[in-house]
Structures are given as structure tokens and as C-alpha cells.
Design an enzyme around this catalytic site. Structure first.
Site, PDB file in Angstrom:
ATOM      1  N   LEU A  33       0.859  -1.188   0.000  1.00 37.17           N
ATOM      2  CA  LEU A  33       0.000   0.000   0.000  1.00 37.17           C
ATOM      3  C   LEU A  33       0.889   1.229   0.000  1.00 37.17           C
ATOM      4  O   LEU A  33       1.802   1.353   0.814  1.00 37.17           O
ATOM      5  CB  LEU A  33      -0.899   0.002   1.236  1.00 37.17           C
ATOM      6  CG  LEU A  33      -1.746   1.253   1.451  1.00 37.17           C
ATOM      7  CD1 LEU A  33      -2.765   1.426   0.325  1.00 37.17           C
ATOM      8  CD2 LEU A  33      -2.463   1.174   2.803  1.00 37.17           C
ATOM      9  N   ILE A  68       4.553  -1.134   3.234  1.00 36.35           N
ATOM     10  CA  ILE A  68       4.258   0.255   2.926  1.00 36.35           C
ATOM     11  C   ILE A  68       5.176   0.689   1.789  1.00 36.35           C
ATOM     12  O   ILE A  68       6.397   0.553   1.882  1.00 36.35           O
ATOM     13  CB  ILE A  68       4.462   1.159   4.151  1.00 36.35           C
ATOM     14  CG1 ILE A  68       3.557   0.722   5.310  1.00 36.35           C
ATOM     15  CG2 ILE A  68       4.207   2.609   3.773  1.00 36.35           C
ATOM     16  CD1 ILE A  68       2.075   0.864   5.044  1.00 36.35           C
ATOM     17  N   LYS A  69       4.576   1.224   0.738  1.00 37.29           N
ATOM     18  CA  LYS A  69       5.365   1.676  -0.411  1.00 37.29           C
ATOM     19  C   LYS A  69       5.806   3.123  -0.202  1.00 37.29           C
ATOM     20  O   LYS A  69       4.989   4.002   0.050  1.00 37.29           O
ATOM     21  CB  LYS A  69       4.556   1.560  -1.704  1.00 37.29           C
ATOM     22  CG  LYS A  69       4.301   0.122  -2.130  1.00 37.29           C
ATOM     23  CD  LYS A  69       3.467   0.045  -3.388  1.00 37.29           C
ATOM     24  CE  LYS A  69       4.284   0.305  -4.631  1.00 37.29           C
ATOM     25  NZ  LYS A  69       3.480   0.070  -5.869  1.00 37.29           N
ATOM     26  N   VAL A  70       7.112   3.323  -0.325  1.00 32.75           N
ATOM     27  CA  VAL A  70       7.730   4.639  -0.171  1.00 32.75           C
ATOM     28  C   VAL A  70       8.534   4.923  -1.434  1.00 32.75           C
ATOM     29  O   VAL A  70       9.300   4.066  -1.879  1.00 32.75           O
ATOM     30  CB  VAL A  70       8.658   4.664   1.067  1.00 32.75           C
ATOM     31  CG1 VAL A  70       9.436   5.963   1.143  1.00 32.75           C
ATOM     32  CG2 VAL A  70       7.852   4.437   2.343  1.00 32.75           C
TER      33      VAL A  70
END
Length: 380
Positions: free
Chosen positions: A110, A141-143
Site C-alpha cells: 500500500l 508500505i510503499k515509499v
């Protein structure tokens, strides 16, 4: 006997993730079927995917109505309520994979808001909030791999949050996020905290590089460039060569003493994930960016169309670790001929952030339109 070529990729050491997420698909068991039939072990999402899912059709109408019925809420909150529900459903479908593989796979990703791509602290806070909201150990978590994203990755790993670093195009950018991953693990270890259940992937984008490089080649060739023949020989090769050198650096890194210390403490390698693997040029085989990048401890995240194509006629071989000298020669030729790979990859990061931000804006407009339509329906 293994029939699916996608399952054979898994047996060759490469995980296959689905680059798609949609409520009806989940509700009808689409992801569970892919897990059973093709050994799919992960899912990626982004604002573009959610815009396509929520902005069209009626699959989300019931969910929107339920949230709207609780009182006044913003378009962002309305969108997020539905996105989190999809992410949680995908995480539940993947939980048996996560357990079976000892937490080494089975993740759903996400993305933090693309509007925060150049703000380290805001990225960290949003990632923490999303991590708490989804509350699933197999969430990533997409960064974005921007200059601001790198220190965010280090902190989030130190926090014990799984991270998928996206929008990586250049080898130097990949090295920076790999360093951030190791530094985050080391910081956590220094505090006496466990590091054995923290996962990360580095999403290295492929086809977008060739799209831009090939445009340069075609323009110069059409203009009668004296190096036309040499330029043409590089079409469709630069992105693959770039990815092969990234993987070669990964192999060197995990063989080093610094990584061995972390591995001895239970750390999992940060796998390279090949993203943007859909082929844009009709002159290339539609499985080009799968066939040529098969190797151990990697992931290929495919849109459904690419997945269907590979299942039908993909070619399986140990392609990622072969032809390294050829790959170096391709990049040397690209530099000699002035194709400016560094400039292309730098521009692609900025463009990628903008594309995701534009998709997020389009998504919020679609949610606002849905809100208005549902309100009109309720009045009539």
C-alpha cells in the site's frame, strides 16, 4: 507435475506478484485462484490501480454508502476507507502464503500519498498511520525512492515496518535504499530489537527506461545520425542491462561481511522487484521483461495482461545471471553514444511521482463524483 509457467518461475527462485487490485476480483476469489494455480505470492497497488478500480463501475458503491451513512467525511477519507478494506482482504488471502513461507513472502503493498514524496517526516508519519490502520503483518508500505524517501526508509525499517521502495530506476538510487535498509536493521539491532520478521523489496522499474531511451534512438536515427546502426542495436536492451547490473551488485552485497552479520541475526535480504514489466513497444515480445530477468531471490510484479502472456508463452531460463559482460557493454555503448541514462532515470523519478500524484487527484475526483451520484440517487 508443474503446468503453469508462473509456477515454474517460483521454482526458479523468482516470486510472482500481481500488479492489480480490485474489490470484485477479491470477492470472487480471483486472488485465491492465482495463489493456488500459479503460486502468486504477493500483490502491489498504487494510486493508478485504485483509480481504475474505484472510478468505474459499481463495485464500491455499497462501501461508499456505508461510510457516508456514518456522517460527513472527506473524499480522501472516503477513498482510504475502501482502499484499506481491499488491502486487508488481500492480506487475508495471502496470509497462508506468508505463514507457509516463514514470512519471506505473501505481502500486499500500500502506497503512502504521492503528494508526500519530497517530505521525509510526513512520509514517515503517514507510513506509520497506514501500518497501524491495516494491522496486518504481511503489509508492505510503499515509499518512493526519492531523496526524501531514503531516510524515511531507514526510519521505518528501524521501526519494524515492512517497506517496498518504489520508483527506482538508477543503480545509484538502488544502492542508496539498500544502504538505508541495512542501516535501519543495524539501528534496530543496536537497540536489542528483533530483525527476523522485517521484509523489504526494492522496486526497480524496467520498461519505462527503454521507452525513453528508444525515443531518443528513434529520433536520432530518423534524423540520419552517423551512429544510426549502433544506436538501433541498443533498442530494447538498456533497461535490461541496467537491471542485470543492479542484481550483480545485490549478489556482491549479500556476500559481504556487513550483510552476513545481519543475516546471522535473522535478517531477510531486501529482494529486487522488477516493476513496470508490461511491454509498451509492439515490436517486442510481450514477455520481454519477464523472460530476460529470471533469477533467484527476485520478484516480478506483473499486470494481469503480462501474467496471462507469460503463462501462455513465456520462456524460462536463468537469464538474469547470464550475459553480464554484454550488459556492461550495452551500458558503455549507451554512454559513448550520448544517450544519457543518468538524465533519463532522474527525469523518470520526477515523472513517476507526478504520474502517481495525477492519478491520486483523478481518483479523488472520481470519489467526489461517486459521492454526488449516490447523494442524487438517495434523494430521488
Amino acid at each position: 507435475m508443474t503446468n503453469s509457467r508462473l509456477k515454474q518461475l517460483h521454482e526458479a527462485g523468482q516470486a510472482v506478484w500481481l500488479d492489480f487490485l480490485e474489490r470484485r476480483f477479491l470477492a470472487e476469489g480471483g486472488l485465491r485462484r492465482l495463489i493456488a494455480d500459479d503460486d502468486i505470492t504477493g500483490v502491489t497497488s498504487n494510486p493508478s490501480i485504485f483509480e481504475k478500480a474505484m472510478g468505474h463501475g459499481d463495485a464500491y458503491d455499497a462501501g461508499f454508502k456505508q461510510v457516508l451513512g456514518t456522517g460527513e467525511t472527506s473524499d480522501q477519507t472516503l477513498y482510504e476507507s475502501q482502499a484499506l478494506e481491499d488491502i486487508q482482504a488481500a492480506a487475508a488471502d495471502l496470509e497462508p502464503v506468508y505463514d507457509r513461507l516463514g514470512q519471506r513472502d505473501g505481502y500486499v503493498s500500500l502506497e503512502v500519498s504521492p503528494f508526500l514524496a519530497n517530505d521525509t517526516e510526513a512520509t514517515i508519519e503517514e507510513a506509520r498511520r497506514l501500518w497501524r490502520s491495516v494491522d496486518a503483518p504481511n503489509l508492505m508500505i510503499k515509499v518512493p525512492g526519492t531523496a526524501a524517501g531514503v531516510p524515511a526508509v531507514r526510519q521505518l525499517i528501524a521501526d519494524g515496518i515492512n517497506v517496498n521502495i518504489t520508483l527506482l530506476f538508477a543503480l545509484a538510487a538502488y544502492k542508496a535504499v539498500a544502504e538505508a535498509y541495512m542501516a535501519g536493521l543495524e539501528a534496530r539491532l543496536a537497540e536489542g530489537k528483533p530483525i527476523d520478521r522485517i521484509a523489504s523489496v526494492a522496486s526497480f522499474f524496467v520498461s519505462r527506461i527503454d521507452t525513453q531511451i528508444d525515443k531518443k534512438i528513434d529520433a536520432r536515427t530518423e534524423a540520419g545520425d552517423a551512429d544510426a546502426a549502433a544506436l538501433k542495436a541498443l533498442r530494447g536492451k538498456v533497461a535490461i542491462a541496467n537491471a542485470k547490473l543492479a542484481y550483480a551488485w545485490y549478489e556482491e552485497t549479500i556476500a559481504g561481511e556487513r550483510w552476513r552479520k545481519l543475516a546471522d541475526a535473522g535478517a531477510m535480504p531486501q529482494r529486487l522487484l522488477w516493476a513496470s514489466t508490461g511491454v509498451k513497444d509492439p515490436n517486442y515480445t510481450d514477455t520481454l521483461y519477464v523472460d530476460t530477468l529470471i533469477g533467484p531471490d527476485t520478484i516480478n510484479t506483473m499486470p494481469p495482461k503480462t501474467m496471462d502472456a507469460f503463462r501462455d508463452h513465456g520462456v524460462i531460463s536463468a537469464s538474469l545471471t547470464t550475459g553480464l559482460d554484454d550488459a556492461k557493454a550495452v551500458l558503455a555503448d549507451a554512454e559513448r553514444l550520448g544517450l544519457d541514462l543518468d538524465g533519463v532515470t532522474s527525469a523518470l523519478v520526477d515523472d513517476g511521482v507526478k504520474q502517481f500524484a495525477d492519478a491520486a487527484e483523478t481518483l479523488l475526483r472520481a470519489v467526489a463524483a461517486k459521492r454526488a451520484a449516490l447523494a442524487d440517487t438517495a434523494k430521488s
